[in-house]
Design a protein around this motif. Structure first.
Motif, PDB file in Angstrom:
ATOM      1  N   ASP A 233      27.832  40.712 -80.419  1.00 28.42           N
ATOM      2  CA  ASP A 233      28.918  39.744 -80.285  1.00 28.42           C
ATOM      3  C   ASP A 233      29.297  39.652 -78.808  1.00 28.42           C
ATOM      4  N   MET A 234      29.107  38.479 -78.207  1.00 29.19           N
ATOM      5  CA  MET A 234      29.282  38.337 -76.762  1.00 29.19           C
ATOM      6  C   MET A 234      30.689  38.683 -76.308  1.00 29.19           C
ATOM      7  N   ASN A 235      31.699  38.228 -77.040  1.00 31.98           N
ATOM      8  CA  ASN A 235      33.073  38.518 -76.641  1.00 31.98           C
ATOM      9  C   ASN A 235      33.363  40.009 -76.683  1.00 31.98           C
ATOM     10  N   LYS A 236      32.873  40.670 -77.718  1.00 33.85           N
ATOM     11  CA  LYS A 236      33.115  42.100 -77.835  1.00 33.85           C
ATOM     12  C   LYS A 236      32.267  42.892 -76.853  1.00 33.85           C
ATOM     13  N   THR A 237      31.073  42.378 -76.529  1.00 38.05           N
ATOM     14  CA  THR A 237      30.250  43.014 -75.506  1.00 38.05           C
ATOM     15  C   THR A 237      30.976  42.990 -74.167  1.00 38.05           C
ATOM     16  N   LYS A 238      31.629  41.870 -73.886  1.00 41.10           N
ATOM     17  CA  LYS A 238      32.406  41.743 -72.649  1.00 41.10           C
ATOM     18  C   LYS A 238      33.472  42.830 -72.578  1.00 41.10           C
ATOM     19  N   GLN A 239      34.168  43.059 -73.671  1.00 38.86           N
ATOM     20  CA  GLN A 239      35.202  44.086 -73.695  1.00 38.86           C
ATOM     21  C   GLN A 239      34.598  45.470 -73.503  1.00 38.86           C
ATOM     22  N   ALA A 240      33.436  45.710 -74.085  1.00 41.24           N
ATOM     23  CA  ALA A 240      32.773  47.004 -73.923  1.00 41.24           C
ATOM     24  C   ALA A 240      32.410  47.243 -72.466  1.00 41.24           C
ATOM     25  N   VAL A 241      31.918  46.204 -71.790  1.00 37.69           N
ATOM     26  CA  VAL A 241      31.571  46.321 -70.367  1.00 37.69           C
ATOM     27  C   VAL A 241      32.804  46.681 -69.553  1.00 37.69           C
ATOM     28  N   LYS A 242      33.898  46.001 -69.810  1.00 36.82           N
ATOM     29  CA  LYS A 242      35.127  46.279 -69.067  1.00 36.82           C
ATOM     30  C   LYS A 242      35.588  47.716 -69.279  1.00 36.82           C
ATOM     31  N   ARG A 243      35.416  48.226 -70.493  1.00 37.97           N
ATOM     32  CA  ARG A 243      35.826  49.598 -70.771  1.00 37.97           C
ATOM     33  C   ARG A 243      34.910  50.592 -70.071  1.00 37.97           C
ATOM     34  N   ALA A 246      35.728  51.788 -66.673  1.00 33.76           N
ATOM     35  CA  ALA A 246      36.701  52.876 -66.531  1.00 33.76           C
ATOM     36  C   ALA A 246      35.998  54.201 -66.252  1.00 33.76           C
ATOM     37  N   LEU A 247      34.722  54.300 -66.654  1.00 31.57           N
ATOM     38  CA  LEU A 247      33.969  55.522 -66.406  1.00 31.57           C
ATOM     39  C   LEU A 247      33.375  55.554 -65.008  1.00 31.57           C
ATOM     40  N   VAL A 248      32.798  54.456 -64.599  1.00 30.91           N
ATOM     41  CA  VAL A 248      32.166  54.430 -63.276  1.00 30.91           C
ATOM     42  C   VAL A 248      32.007  52.984 -62.827  1.00 30.91           C
ATOM     43  N   ASP A 249      32.160  52.771 -61.535  1.00 29.58           N
ATOM     44  CA  ASP A 249      32.050  51.426 -60.970  1.00 29.58           C
ATOM     45  C   ASP A 249      30.600  51.185 -60.561  1.00 29.58           C
ATOM     46  N   SER A 250      29.739  50.980 -61.526  1.00 28.13           N
ATOM     47  CA  SER A 250      28.315  50.789 -61.260  1.00 28.13           C
ATOM     48  C   SER A 250      27.767  49.671 -62.122  1.00 28.13           C
ATOM     49  N   PRO A 251      27.885  48.416 -61.664  1.00 27.66           N
ATOM     50  CA  PRO A 251      27.420  47.270 -62.463  1.00 27.66           C
ATOM     51  C   PRO A 251      25.943  47.369 -62.820  1.00 27.66           C
ATOM     52  N   GLU A 252      25.127  47.876 -61.878  1.00 30.21           N
ATOM     53  CA  GLU A 252      23.692  47.960 -62.119  1.00 30.21           C
ATOM     54  C   GLU A 252      23.374  48.872 -63.305  1.00 30.21           C
ATOM     55  N   LYS A 253      24.034  50.050 -63.325  1.00 32.07           N
ATOM     56  CA  LYS A 253      23.764  51.003 -64.399  1.00 32.07           C
ATOM     57  C   LYS A 253      24.257  50.465 -65.738  1.00 32.07           C
ATOM     58  N   GLU A 263      24.347  39.636 -63.493  1.00 28.06           N
ATOM     59  CA  GLU A 263      25.297  38.558 -63.170  1.00 28.06           C
ATOM     60  C   GLU A 263      26.450  38.527 -64.171  1.00 28.06           C
ATOM     61  N   LYS A 264      26.125  38.736 -65.449  1.00 28.50           N
ATOM     62  CA  LYS A 264      27.170  38.747 -66.466  1.00 28.50           C
ATOM     63  C   LYS A 264      28.112  39.931 -66.268  1.00 28.50           C
ATOM     64  N   VAL A 265      27.532  41.081 -65.944  1.00 30.31           N
ATOM     65  CA  VAL A 265      28.348  42.273 -65.721  1.00 30.31           C
ATOM     66  C   VAL A 265      29.314  42.043 -64.568  1.00 30.31           C
ATOM     67  N   MET A 266      28.820  41.461 -63.469  1.00 33.88           N
ATOM     68  CA  MET A 266      29.677  41.206 -62.310  1.00 33.88           C
ATOM     69  C   MET A 266      30.756  40.193 -62.641  1.00 33.88           C
ATOM     70  N   GLN A 267      30.402  39.179 -63.424  1.00 34.76           N
ATOM     71  CA  GLN A 267      31.380  38.159 -63.823  1.00 34.76           C
ATOM     72  C   GLN A 267      32.500  38.795 -64.634  1.00 34.76           C
ATOM     73  N   TRP A 268      32.146  39.629 -65.594  1.00 32.39           N
ATOM     74  CA  TRP A 268      33.139  40.247 -66.444  1.00 32.39           C
ATOM     75  C   TRP A 268      33.975  41.264 -65.688  1.00 32.39           C
ATOM     76  N   LYS A 269      33.354  41.895 -64.700  1.00 28.18           N
ATOM     77  CA  LYS A 269      34.118  42.824 -63.884  1.00 28.18           C
ATOM     78  C   LYS A 269      35.215  42.094 -63.122  1.00 28.18           C
ATOM     79  N   GLN A 270      34.858  40.948 -62.553  1.00 27.39           N
ATOM     80  CA  GLN A 270      35.848  40.147 -61.821  1.00 27.39           C
ATOM     81  C   GLN A 270      36.984  39.697 -62.736  1.00 27.39           C
ATOM     82  N   GLU A 271      36.656  39.342 -63.972  1.00 28.09           N
ATOM     83  CA  GLU A 271      37.690  38.916 -64.916  1.00 28.09           C
ATOM     84  C   GLU A 271      38.650  40.042 -65.257  1.00 28.09           C
ATOM     85  N   ALA A 272      38.155  41.271 -65.168  1.00 24.50           N
ATOM     86  CA  ALA A 272      38.985  42.432 -65.521  1.00 24.50           C
ATOM     87  C   ALA A 272      39.927  42.829 -64.403  1.00 24.50           C
ATOM     88  N   VAL A 273      39.667  42.365 -63.185  1.00 25.63           N
ATOM     89  CA  VAL A 273      40.493  42.738 -62.032  1.00 25.63           C
ATOM     90  C   VAL A 273      41.844  42.068 -62.121  1.00 25.63           C
TER      91      VAL A 273
END
Length: 273
Positions: A233-243, A246-253, A263-273
């Motif tokens: 589920d894309m919306n819930k995947t987004k929430q999982a990425v944001k959570r 909280a463990l580590v600031d490593s979009p690549e990993k 690109e999606k990870v970076m986009q969602w990270k920006q939305e969480a800021v």
């Protein structure tokens, strides 16, 4: 400490109190963020003793009466005479609003930093006595309510494992004991604010104790919080990425672990800021 590194311990503290007093679970009720009014007046936790005849033998609960107010300050926060006065005010307001006699209310202040200036003020200017009972427990004598100051880092390592370690920089030995002891009280698969905050604050120690790779740790967090069931589920995947951030600031990993574009990870990270 950078703002981005701040650990929000209060929700974990609410769970810790229940862990510390688990043997009295049937006799105690816990009210978190108790609102004193429609304004922003909230007490961290009120522990209600449902059976007045039950005697609490736990070291942090020996002071208990019918209603027991807990004020928690996280590891870097000091506690001044003004903070003390505020908590006393909360107790009076609680008595007034709930029609609870002040003789049936206690106050517990949980701190990492021992409040030396406050203690000096209470003894020198207020004429109170602050008794050191050992193992991080201090009783304030002379005020309107029974009051205890719990210096968390000095609490008993045997009796107060969870509350003692509600902070950064815990030892590997304590981390191992916590994981083992927690499992005895609650299934580790169940969402735990306490464990999540503790691991977030002590990630390297957790990794060492659990002998896990970063990917293993992230997937462990995903399993315990039910995130892995939602990756389709894309919306819930987004929430999982944001959570996971909280463990580590490593979009690549995170992109590698969850098999989604960076690109999606970076986009969602920006939305969480």
């Amino acid at each position: 400490m950078a703002e981005d590194d701040k650990i929000y311990w209060h929700e974990a503290f609410q769970e810790v109190l229940q862990l510390e007093l688990h043997q009295y679970a049937e006799f105690l009720e816990f009210e978190n963020d108790h609102k004193l009014s429609e304004e922003a007046l909230r007490m961290d936790v009120v522990v209600i003793k449902k059976d007045k005849d039950v005697k609490i033998e736990k070291n942090i609960g020996k002071i208990f009466k019918g209603r027991n107010i807990f004020e928690y300050k996280s590891e870097t926060v000091t506690f001044s005479q003004w903070d003390y006065n505020k908590v006393i005010g909360y107790a009076f307001l609680y008595s007034s609003f709930m029609k609870i006699p002040i003789t049936d209310i206690t106050i517990s202040v949980v701190l990492t930093i021992y409040p030396q200036k406050l203690v000096k003020h209470l003894e020198d200017e207020r004429g109170f006595k602050v008794l050191n009972l050992g193992d991080g427990i201090h009783y304030v004598q002379g005020d309107n309510f029974p009051i205890q100051i719990l210096e968390s880092k000095n609490l008993s390592p045997n009796d107060n494992l969870f509350l003692r370690n509600l902070r950064r920089n815990i030892s590997p030995e304590d981390m191992a004991k916590i994981l083992k002891s927690y499992k005895e009280h609650k299934p580790l698969e169940k969402t735990s604010v306490y464990l999540d905050r503790l691991i977030q604050a002590n990630l390297n120690i957790y990794k060492e104790v659990a002998n896990m790779s970063f990917k293993d740790i992230c997937m462990d967090m995903a399993v315990r919080n039910g995130w892995e069931d939602n990756f389709a589920d894309m919306n819930k995947t987004k929430q999982a990425v944001k959570r996971l951030f909280a463990l580590v600031d490593s979009p690549e990993k995170i992109a590698e672990i969850m098999d989604i574009p960076i690109e999606k990870v970076m986009q969602w990270k920006q939305e969480a800021v």
